[in-house]
Scaffold this motif. Structure first.
Motif, short mmCIF file in Angstrom:
data_model
loop_
_atom_site.label_atom_id
_atom_site.label_comp_id
_atom_site.label_asym_id
_atom_site.label_seq_id
_atom_site.Cartn_x
_atom_site.Cartn_y
_atom_site.Cartn_z
N HIS A 1 61.00 42.32 10.04
CA HIS A 1 61.02 42.06 8.91
C HIS A 1 61.07 41.67 7.54
CE1 HIS A 1 65.37 42.78 11.06
NE2 HIS A 1 64.57 42.18 12.35
N TRP A 2 59.55 41.14 8.09
CA TRP A 2 58.70 40.60 6.95
C TRP A 2 58.12 41.86 6.76
CZ3 TRP A 2 61.09 36.67 4.66
CH2 TRP A 2 62.62 35.91 5.36
N TRP A 3 56.72 41.07 6.23
CA TRP A 3 55.06 41.85 5.64
C TRP A 3 54.41 42.51 7.13
CZ3 TRP A 3 57.86 40.90 1.88
CH2 TRP A 3 58.38 39.92 1.31
N PRO A 4 53.48 43.06 6.30
CA PRO A 4 52.75 44.29 7.40
C PRO A 4 51.77 42.81 8.47
CG PRO A 4 51.70 45.07 5.29
CD PRO A 4 53.12 43.93 4.72
N THR A 5 51.33 43.62 8.77
CA THR A 5 50.63 42.98 10.35
C THR A 5 49.63 42.56 9.64
OG1 THR A 5 51.27 45.04 11.46
CG2 THR A 5 48.92 43.11 11.76
N GLY A 6 49.53 40.90 10.03
CA GLY A 6 48.61 39.49 9.78
C GLY A 6 48.97 39.40 8.13
N HIS A 7 49.89 39.42 8.17
CA HIS A 7 50.67 38.48 6.89
C HIS A 7 51.35 37.23 7.03
CE1 HIS A 7 48.34 41.91 5.75
NE2 HIS A 7 48.89 41.56 4.03
N GLY A 8 50.82 36.43 7.32
CA GLY A 8 51.81 35.46 8.14
C GLY A 8 52.67 34.44 7.59
N LEU A 9 54.01 33.93 8.06
CA LEU A 9 54.89 33.35 7.50
C LEU A 9 55.02 32.06 7.79
CD1 LEU A 9 57.85 35.39 10.05
CD2 LEU A 9 56.77 36.20 7.78
N GLY A 10 56.14 31.55 7.07
CA GLY A 10 56.13 29.34 6.64
C GLY A 10 56.87 29.49 7.87
N TYR A 11 56.88 27.72 7.62
CA TYR A 11 57.98 26.81 8.16
C TYR A 11 59.61 27.71 7.91
CZ TYR A 11 60.85 22.93 8.74
OH TYR A 11 62.51 21.66 8.84
N GLU A 12 59.56 28.32 6.71
CA GLU A 12 61.49 28.56 6.21
C GLU A 12 61.90 29.83 6.89
OE1 GLU A 12 59.09 28.33 3.61
OE2 GLU A 12 59.83 30.28 1.79
N HIS A 13 60.59 30.27 7.56
CA HIS A 13 61.59 31.16 8.39
C HIS A 13 62.03 31.50 9.18
CE1 HIS A 13 58.58 32.93 5.27
NE2 HIS A 13 58.96 34.31 5.51
N GLY A 14 61.89 30.20 10.04
CA GLY A 14 62.49 29.96 10.82
C GLY A 14 64.18 30.08 11.04
N PHE A 15 64.54 28.94 9.66
CA PHE A 15 65.42 28.77 9.36
C PHE A 15 66.76 30.68 9.01
CE2 PHE A 15 63.67 25.11 9.42
CZ PHE A 15 64.74 23.72 9.35
N THR A 16 65.18 31.09 8.22
CA THR A 16 66.72 32.54 7.84
C THR A 16 66.93 32.99 8.95
OG1 THR A 16 64.29 32.57 5.22
CG2 THR A 16 65.73 34.68 6.34
N HIS A 17 65.46 33.03 9.70
CA HIS A 17 66.10 33.96 11.18
C HIS A 17 67.52 33.00 11.79
CE1 HIS A 17 61.46 34.72 11.47
NE2 HIS A 17 61.86 35.17 10.63
N GLN A 18 67.78 31.74 12.08
CA GLN A 18 68.56 31.11 12.72
C GLN A 18 70.23 31.81 12.07
OE1 GLN A 18 68.75 26.93 12.96
NE2 GLN A 18 69.42 26.81 11.91
N VAL A 19 70.05 31.87 10.28
CA VAL A 19 71.42 32.98 10.26
C VAL A 19 71.44 33.72 9.63
CG1 VAL A 19 71.08 30.43 8.27
CG2 VAL A 19 70.28 32.62 7.52
N ALA A 20 69.83 34.18 9.78
CA ALA A 20 70.86 36.19 10.37
C ALA A 20 70.80 35.94 11.09
CB ALA A 20 68.56 36.42 10.22
N ASP A 21 70.44 35.56 12.57
CA ASP A 21 71.55 35.29 14.63
C ASP A 21 72.61 34.78 13.36
OD1 ASP A 21 68.64 36.71 15.30
OD2 ASP A 21 67.69 34.60 16.24
N LEU A 22 72.92 34.02 13.20
CA LEU A 22 74.42 33.20 13.19
C LEU A 22 75.23 34.61 12.70
CD1 LEU A 22 76.34 31.05 13.34
CD2 LEU A 22 75.29 29.90 10.93
N LEU A 23 74.94 34.89 11.41
CA LEU A 23 75.53 36.08 10.77
C LEU A 23 75.99 37.41 11.79
CD1 LEU A 23 73.94 35.91 7.04
CD2 LEU A 23 76.49 35.01 7.66
N THR A 24 74.68 37.47 12.59
CA THR A 24 74.98 38.98 13.47
C THR A 24 76.23 38.47 14.67
OG1 THR A 24 72.90 39.26 12.76
CG2 THR A 24 73.93 40.63 14.55
N ALA A 25 76.06 37.26 15.22
CA ALA A 25 76.63 37.00 16.40
C ALA A 25 78.30 37.02 15.48
CB ALA A 25 76.58 35.62 16.82
N LEU A 26 78.22 36.00 13.92
CA LEU A 26 79.53 35.25 13.80
C LEU A 26 80.83 37.02 13.77
CD1 LEU A 26 79.06 32.01 11.26
CD2 LEU A 26 80.31 32.77 13.62
#
Lengths: 395, 395, 395, 395
Positions: free
Chosen positions: B329-354
């Motif tokens: 869902h993010w950038w090309p290969t090798g372009h890393g993510l940061g701490y906050e992405h876990g939280f963004t994934h969390q709400v994405a999964d939550l919104l999907t479930a709801l």
């Protein structure tokens, strides 16, 4: 320079290692005594003779007592399984021979106490004993100790020690003497955990005062026989291969308290798949931290809390500079050492101490201290992990 | 697409983080519901209004109850200290609002049990609750879980979990709410050890069945006041600065057993000088091993025991490929993510479930399981490290 | 606070990234201007509308000229391939719009010179231009520059820069615009080597004065079509899939001299199998060294030659402290950032500069300097690697 | 087993190393010939005698010709500076002695050609010559070569080789023979760059066909005298200390082409502050990649492009398994080796080859190939970095 005539008992992995150390030390260190590889003892004459030739020893005995009886031997080097250490060491010391004894010192605290008593009596007559906790002589670990002793970490607060191997991950690895409690005393605990305990106490200068522990054996029976390679081996195993019981731990976990208020967590295991010889030690103090991993044995990680605020981070020190312990005796900067150098340093320090008529370290009493921790770990594990205090080992 | 109107309670560090996640998720994930940052509640109106503006919220309440009372709010996002979680979550669920509650779920097992009961009742009516163990959504940890679940590690034998920080190494770090047991429930144990417990259970799919523990507080009193920065802060401290008691642990160590026979060792500490956010988890199985360190959060180490014999070694996987969890869902290969992405994934999964009217995970019951381990750790530590079993958390 | 109304041309990978930056910066930085995502331009209306919705833009144009013609746009953000930069940027600046232009600035020195001239004329009227060398805003690289500028490395002697990717290792990766010289100007050289050149000049504060170069294309023809993923893609290729010529380099190698006497070696490649986004830069000075690898983007390695002699080693600095560039705007210590943060910092700095009516950096002239090095590399490679000097880029 | 009687010329750093190798090899390898440390030659008798005693040699000559004249010497081991290699080696071979000659083979292509001619003539009579490119025998580099030869990398495309040291970073490091072109032939180029060239050609099995190069000397004059330590030394320098000219390069950079289409980039430097002995080699192929760094000499990094898609990453192989080259002769898995083991392997392989009456490798012709690359690098650097082709070295 006078000679120190060495008689070695046992000629397997550790015997090969000690032989290399005796042969090599005088070529790199200025020593007051010149070691002579006088004789080895091994029960099987043919095997012992082959070993003597390969390892560079002048003669062979088939009985360790015969070695001790010889007048032309000054030091007995004990490289046999732990169940034989006490008997050989005590006889040797009483016969006036210096002793270098592999670790762990013994298979029980009682034996270790007796050995220590005999060693201290012998020392009064200029006969000295040393236990082979060789990791102390890895340059990076020796530097680690120096840094703590120099106050560069401030007050020591936390220790985390892991000794991770994986040669028992394979459920078909054969049942060797290291898995037989009668010979080895214990499993990962005494074989590798003992190194972690000694290193932690050595580096911090603090004694462990109590532990809470858990032991586990994942594979309860293993094939008897099979090809032995390295520490473990590859079992040449079929459905018919008879199996025997493993009587020691695969993994030992414990928490600990040190005198002075520090706490620690220890793990020794031979089933950490992928970890080959990860003897790791980290110490956190109020001003700095140090971390070591034997798989990267030429490096010490040092965090200096007094560095400029924007430049703080673990220094990856390549411990090969003349200013580092032992390193100046070897190659130029950056040309790393290997596993065997700790053993070469060990005999160099031993020869120096004996030449100076001083006691080498670690002493049997130091090693008795480790033994008491090993026993407390087993007691705690057998008793619902209940907190178990360590009896004082100081004389 | 319909909206999900969010009301958030609390607007400090975690509030800023959740706000970012709510704002960002819909731009990178196809979601069945579009989040609206409807309102935040904070006791001080001026502070709340400033926060709302900075974080992008449409309105403000000064009382969390008022937030729950509003008809135009669908979900309550709880970002306050642990002592308030139970009251807010229960009220919200009973009012028919979905709940996302920061971890740890509560400050006691009793509260967590009550919350779980209410949540399960609400779920029967289509109102859902989730606890914010966000590390589960770090791509490398999610990949770790998938590898274990796919059998690529074989039988899980050992877990070693460390969560090492150092912001309390400084004895003059100020006395914040995180050091006040009445608000935070516990110290390193609940704050960061809870993450390790959840991650270990999540990744292995196994529950912890018992523990033996040791807790320690190195600095018993700390200055009240001072400048707060990040999690800790630099005390602007003089000899006169009044000090108050630290009522939580600096460090928590424990050994554990999991159902199915695996064992583990855990350490959570805020005094490991030099370690900033080293949330580490290693799992050793009979066929493979995986290891993770949050300080290198874009990497997973994977040892595959089935690799060619001369090519075995930990694979350093840069977890940024389309085939990896979340990464596509993010950038090309090798372009890393940061701490906050876990939280963004969390709400994405939550919104999907709801959106799908299904229960999001981790559930309150999952979080109750963590709470029971936390309580057992405290019990064991208070009771001579004696082995303490964990009551079954399954319904 | 006044608004800055942004119009963006192009909405592929870089467009998604810039959108995220514009949306996010105001929530973490105190800015004198509030960005408004006013409009995007894309040739296909349906595609542009979908992108606008997903990325958060208020309106759509199908022609970049229309975007420039609008009165309600203050800044044109150019995220298209390099062959279009000059025309759009010049038109925008002449229309009084500020410009943020993706790198490399242009596909030829001639274009870049013209753009620079127009930009400097516009600046005289308070209309500013900036080129998007975003890596400058990675905290670790910004710290690196600060350390050099503060004299902590002494005299800079050596630079080694590698930018290693592997998405063209697969001979069936499809023929995208990045492999078409008419659109992209060059291959690895301009796409990623340009970043290395800019970073090296930025960090050291020195200009490259000459180069000797070698370019290579390993795969001369690639399948047209196929599924595009990330930068490259997986070709859905059969024997019948028509192939077209690759007209750019896969790999660019060159040695360099800097003013002041430093030397450097550069490598940019997309065929270094296993290296995903290894943008590495090391600088050795007379007193210290620094090293960076984007795959570990939150760390900076710093060797301080003035450390105590036994403690010298690269400091592994986790660049997440309040004292580090940009880091204090985000999460607590140790909670790392990702690729996109460089872009968020870029727009934050741009908005700050524009709010203060000062020129942002890197300027078009800075980017022209990079362009001249790119051209010299191509000239040298075409001329037997002969040493090729760089014309002075200073006004 | 018959003896091989060795006479060694030179007894400094390399002499100490070779002595260790001769002493140690027979204890760990089954060899057809038993080496005898018969005699060393050194101009100063007192110094040579001290060295002989320390290093374990039986006798001493003060003239290398005397050594060659002795009937009881079978092999001449040349450990002197490069300007003496040709004369000694040619005399020895003509006298029917085998030769082991330190690298680089000579100080000019002309000398190296003559040596090769003489060596090939001698070989026809069963007298063999070998050049001491010892890094080939580091287990990880030997594994690297095997992997390439086995096709596990596919087609080799790119090579990046760095040999980074820092002992000349200090402008007061003394002017030793290594900085005197008359003795050493060249600087970083021949001393360490030669290793990189040999390793690159050895590992890939490809010859370098052309280069473009740049050489630099940062410190043009250095103090004469001072204390020599390791490779460099700490100058005991005052303002009055006379300085002499440095006549060799501090750093050598070059790009290269290999037969078969691969390209490479090389850097050899002694002024990369913080890098102690970073001899690094990376090879990227169409199917896999391998990477090595001598500072972590027990590890090989291997990227296997055929791994499961979600598990791809560099394998960090601890090259200490019985299945790895040389490793089975030493300690158990995970117990690493050091710098000297490459030399021990070198003499073990040499003794095996001589015992089998076969030619050892690398041959003088292999070393002549390296010499031609060194010469081409100097030619190119002297000629505006112009592309310079390498004359074919095959017979």
């Amino acid at each position: 320079r006078p000679a120190l005539r060495v008689g070695m008992v046992g000629h397997a992995f550790m015997g090969a290692m000690h032989s290399h150390a005796w042969r090599t030390a005088p070529h790199f260190f200025e020593l007051p005594l010149v070691p002579e590889l006088a004789a080895i003892a091994g029960r099987n004459r043919a095997g012992a003779e082959m070993a003597a030739q390969r390892m560079g020893w002048a003669s062979v005995e088939t009985d360790w007592q015969a070695l001790i009886d010889r007048d032309d031997i000054d030091l007995i080097d004990i490289c046999t399984p732990g169940n034989t250490h006490a008997e050989i060491a005590i006889a040797a010391l009483r016969a006036g021979k210096h002793v270098l004894c592999e670790k762990p010192l013994a298979n029980s605290v009682a034996e270790a106490e007796q050995m220590t008593a005999v060693a201290e009596e012998a020392a009064a007559h200029g006969v000295f004993a040393m236990c082979g906790y060789s990791y102390r002589r890895t340059p990076a670990l020796a530097l680690m100790k120096r840094m703590v002793a120099d106050g560069r970490l401030g007050t020591v607060r936390q220790v985390r020690a892991q000794y991770l191997q994986d040669w028992l991950s394979d459920a078909n690895a054969p049942l060797t003497w290291r898995l037989d409690r009668a010979k080895s005393g214990s499993g990962a605990l005494g074989d590798i955990g003992a190194h972690s305990i000694d290193a932690a106490q050595f580096v911090t200068g603090l004694n462990i005062t109590g532990v809470s522990a858990l032991l586990e054996t994942f594979t309860k029976e293993r094939p008897m026989g099979g090809e032995f390679v390295g520490l473990g081996g590859h079992g040449d195993v079929t459905a018919d291969t008879p199996r025997g019981p493993v009587t020691v731990d695969d993994a030992a976990l414990f928490t600990a308290r040190f005198d002075g208020g520090a706490i620690g967590v220890f793990e020794a295991t031979r089933t950490a798949l992928g970890r080959k010889n990860a003897m790791r030690l980290e110490v956190n103090g109020s001003l700095g931290s140090v971390a070591f991993d034997f798989e990267d044995m030429n490096f010490l990680q040092f965090y200096d809390g007094t560095d400029a605020e924007d430049a703080r981070g673990f220094h990856r020190i390549l411990v090969t500079e003349p200013v580092h312990p032992y390193a100046g005796h070897w190659w130029p900067t950056g040309h790393g050492l290997g596993y065997e150098h700790g053993f070469t340093h060990q005999v160099a320090d031993l020869l120096t101490a004996l030449g100076n008529k001083t006691a080498p370290t670690p002493s049997f009493r130091d090693a008795l201290g480790v033994q008491r921790v090993l026993a407390a770990v087993e007691d705690s594990a057998a008793n619902n992990s209940q907190w178990t205090t360590i009896e004082e080992s100081k004389p």
